[in-house]
Design an enzyme around this catalytic site. Sequence first.
Site, mmCIF file in Angstrom:
data_model
loop_
_atom_site.group_PDB
_atom_site.id
_atom_site.type_symbol
_atom_site.label_atom_id
_atom_site.label_comp_id
_atom_site.label_asym_id
_atom_site.label_seq_id
_atom_site.Cartn_x
_atom_site.Cartn_y
_atom_site.Cartn_z
ATOM 1 N N VAL A 21 -20.894 39.842 3.413
ATOM 2 C CA VAL A 21 -21.510 40.304 4.659
ATOM 3 C C VAL A 21 -20.465 40.289 5.781
ATOM 4 O O VAL A 21 -20.291 41.285 6.493
ATOM 5 C CB VAL A 21 -22.733 39.434 5.024
ATOM 6 C CG1 VAL A 21 -23.203 39.728 6.449
ATOM 7 C CG2 VAL A 21 -23.865 39.682 4.025
ATOM 8 N N GLU A 43 -22.551 46.435 1.119
ATOM 9 C CA GLU A 43 -21.507 45.499 0.675
ATOM 10 C C GLU A 43 -21.232 45.626 -0.819
ATOM 11 O O GLU A 43 -22.010 46.231 -1.566
ATOM 12 C CB GLU A 43 -21.894 44.062 1.020
ATOM 13 C CG GLU A 43 -23.119 43.566 0.279
ATOM 14 C CD GLU A 43 -23.163 42.042 0.160
ATOM 15 O OE1 GLU A 43 -22.247 41.475 -0.466
ATOM 16 O OE2 GLU A 43 -24.116 41.432 0.686
ATOM 17 N N SER A 92 -21.350 29.491 5.897
ATOM 18 C CA SER A 92 -20.828 30.817 5.592
ATOM 19 C C SER A 92 -20.183 31.464 6.822
ATOM 20 O O SER A 92 -20.713 31.377 7.938
ATOM 21 C CB SER A 92 -21.953 31.715 5.101
ATOM 22 O OG SER A 92 -21.462 33.036 4.924
ATOM 23 N N ALA A 93 -19.057 32.144 6.575
ATOM 24 C CA ALA A 93 -18.397 32.910 7.641
ATOM 25 C C ALA A 93 -19.284 34.067 8.112
ATOM 26 O O ALA A 93 -19.019 34.660 9.162
ATOM 27 C CB ALA A 93 -17.050 33.431 7.147
ATOM 28 N N LYS A 125 -31.413 32.794 1.358
ATOM 29 C CA LYS A 125 -32.129 32.083 0.298
ATOM 30 C C LYS A 125 -32.470 30.675 0.719
ATOM 31 O O LYS A 125 -31.717 30.022 1.428
ATOM 32 C CB LYS A 125 -31.259 32.020 -0.950
ATOM 33 C CG LYS A 125 -31.252 33.301 -1.744
ATOM 34 C CD LYS A 125 -30.332 33.193 -2.920
ATOM 35 C CE LYS A 125 -28.936 32.858 -2.501
ATOM 36 N NZ LYS A 125 -28.328 33.837 -1.621
ATOM 37 N N LYS A 144 -13.723 37.746 -3.812
ATOM 38 C CA LYS A 144 -14.848 37.833 -2.878
ATOM 39 C C LYS A 144 -14.243 37.751 -1.478
ATOM 40 O O LYS A 144 -13.644 36.743 -1.121
ATOM 41 C CB LYS A 144 -15.770 36.650 -3.180
ATOM 42 C CG LYS A 144 -16.997 36.529 -2.338
ATOM 43 C CD LYS A 144 -17.807 35.317 -2.797
ATOM 44 C CE LYS A 144 -18.707 34.814 -1.685
ATOM 45 N NZ LYS A 144 -19.306 33.519 -1.982
HETATM 46 N N1 PSU Z 1 -26.798 35.986 -0.826
HETATM 47 C C1 PSU Z 1 -27.369 36.642 -1.840
HETATM 48 N N2 PSU Z 1 -26.636 37.469 -2.614
HETATM 49 C C2 PSU Z 1 -25.289 37.649 -2.396
HETATM 50 C C3 PSU Z 1 -24.703 36.945 -1.303
HETATM 51 C C4 PSU Z 1 -25.478 36.135 -0.550
HETATM 52 O O1 PSU Z 1 -28.558 36.483 -2.060
HETATM 53 O O2 PSU Z 1 -24.642 38.401 -3.138
HETATM 54 C C5 PSU Z 1 -23.237 37.150 -0.998
HETATM 55 C C6 PSU Z 1 -23.090 38.016 0.268
HETATM 56 O O3 PSU Z 1 -21.973 38.868 0.091
HETATM 57 C C7 PSU Z 1 -22.787 36.983 1.348
HETATM 58 C C8 PSU Z 1 -22.001 35.954 0.571
HETATM 59 O O4 PSU Z 1 -22.070 37.497 2.436
HETATM 60 O O5 PSU Z 1 -22.636 35.895 -0.697
HETATM 61 C C9 PSU Z 1 -21.979 34.595 1.239
HETATM 62 O O6 PSU Z 1 -21.035 33.784 0.571
HETATM 63 P P1 PSU Z 1 -20.503 32.442 1.273
HETATM 64 O O7 PSU Z 1 -21.699 31.542 1.355
HETATM 65 O O8 PSU Z 1 -19.430 31.932 0.349
HETATM 66 O O9 PSU Z 1 -20.001 32.862 2.630
HETATM 67 MN MN MN Z 2 -19.471 28.941 1.652
#
Ligand code: PSU
Ligand code: MN
Length: 308
Positions: A110, A25, A142-143, A161, A90
Amino acid sequence: MNHLLHFHPEVQAALTNGEPLVALESTVITHGLPYPSNVETAVSMETAVRAGGAIPATIAIIRGQLHVGLNRDQLEYLATRPDANAYVRKCSRRDLPLVLARGEDGATTVAGTMIVAHLAGIELFATGGIGGVHRGHPFDVSADLSELGRTPVTVVSSGAKSILDLPATREVLETNGVAVIGYQTDELPAFFSRSSGLAVDARLDTPAEAAALIIARRELGLQSGTLITAPAPAEAAMGEDEAEAAIAQATREADEHGIHGPAATPWLLRRVVELTNGRSLQANTALLQNNGRIAATVAVALAAAKNL
Ligand code: PSU
Ligand code: MN
C-alpha cells in the site's frame, strides 16, 4: 512525465485525456494470495475497475523498471515467480530505491503503491487491507500508516485485518492526520468480516461525497491521503468469530515460529486460508473486486468535478 515510470499505453492515454484511473497494488499478487487465485483475482479486480468506469493501473517493478499498468504476461510473470517470497521483494517506501538500483523484481505494498501512484498522477487506489500495528508487537507498525499521512492518494480498502491491533492502528492514523471514512458503513470493517466493533470517523454514502472530501483536502494543500473503508460484500464475508478464531491461531503459530517483520502478513494470510478451508480466500477475492469498483466510481466523480 516522469522518466522513471513505464506506462501501459492505455494508462498513458487515460492520463493524457484526463480520464478516471485507479491504481492497484502488486503485493497482494505475489505475497497475499496463492497461485492461481492471485492472477485470477488481479484480472478480476481490473475488470471491476473497468465496470466502475475507470482504467486500472496495476503497479510493480519488473527487472528494475517501474511499471504503471501491467499487461497479462507481466501479471502472470509476477504471479508465478517460483517461490515469490524469495525472488520478488515486497516494496514499501524503504525498498523502492533498492529494487530500482539493483534491477530486481518488486511488488508494491500500500505504501509503495501510493508513492508510485502519486508520481504518476493517479489519485485513487484500491486494495484489500492496509497494514497496521501488529498485535503484541507495538513497534511493528506498517509504513502504510505513515504513508497515508504524507502522500495525497485516496485508498479504498476493507480496513485492516483483526490480525492487527485495530484500536492502536486507529490511534496511529489519527496521529498521522488520517480520517477513517466508512463507505456506506458506520463501522470500521475488519477485512474478512464486516464489523470490528469500532466506529469510523465519518460515513459517506456516495461517490460525489467522497470526491468532495478529496477536493477539500486538496484545496487545503494537505499532503496527507484519505482512507475510505468498505466492508466485504455480505454474501462472501466471514463471521467475526470465525475470522477471529483462525486469525488468533495463526498469530500464535507465527509467534511460535518466530515469523515477524515483512514476512508476518504474508505468512498469516496463507495460514488463515488453510485454517478456514479457503473461506477467507473467497472473502478476500470478493472484497478486492468490490473495492476496485467503488474506487472507480469515486475516480469518475472526481474527474467529473474537475471538468466542471
Ligand atoms: N493486508 C492484506 N493483504 C495484503 C497486505 C495487507 O490483507 O496483501 C499487504 C499490503 O500490500 C500491505 C502490506 O500494504 O501487506 C503491509 O505489510 P507490512 O505490515 O509489512 O507493512
Ligand atoms: Mn510490519
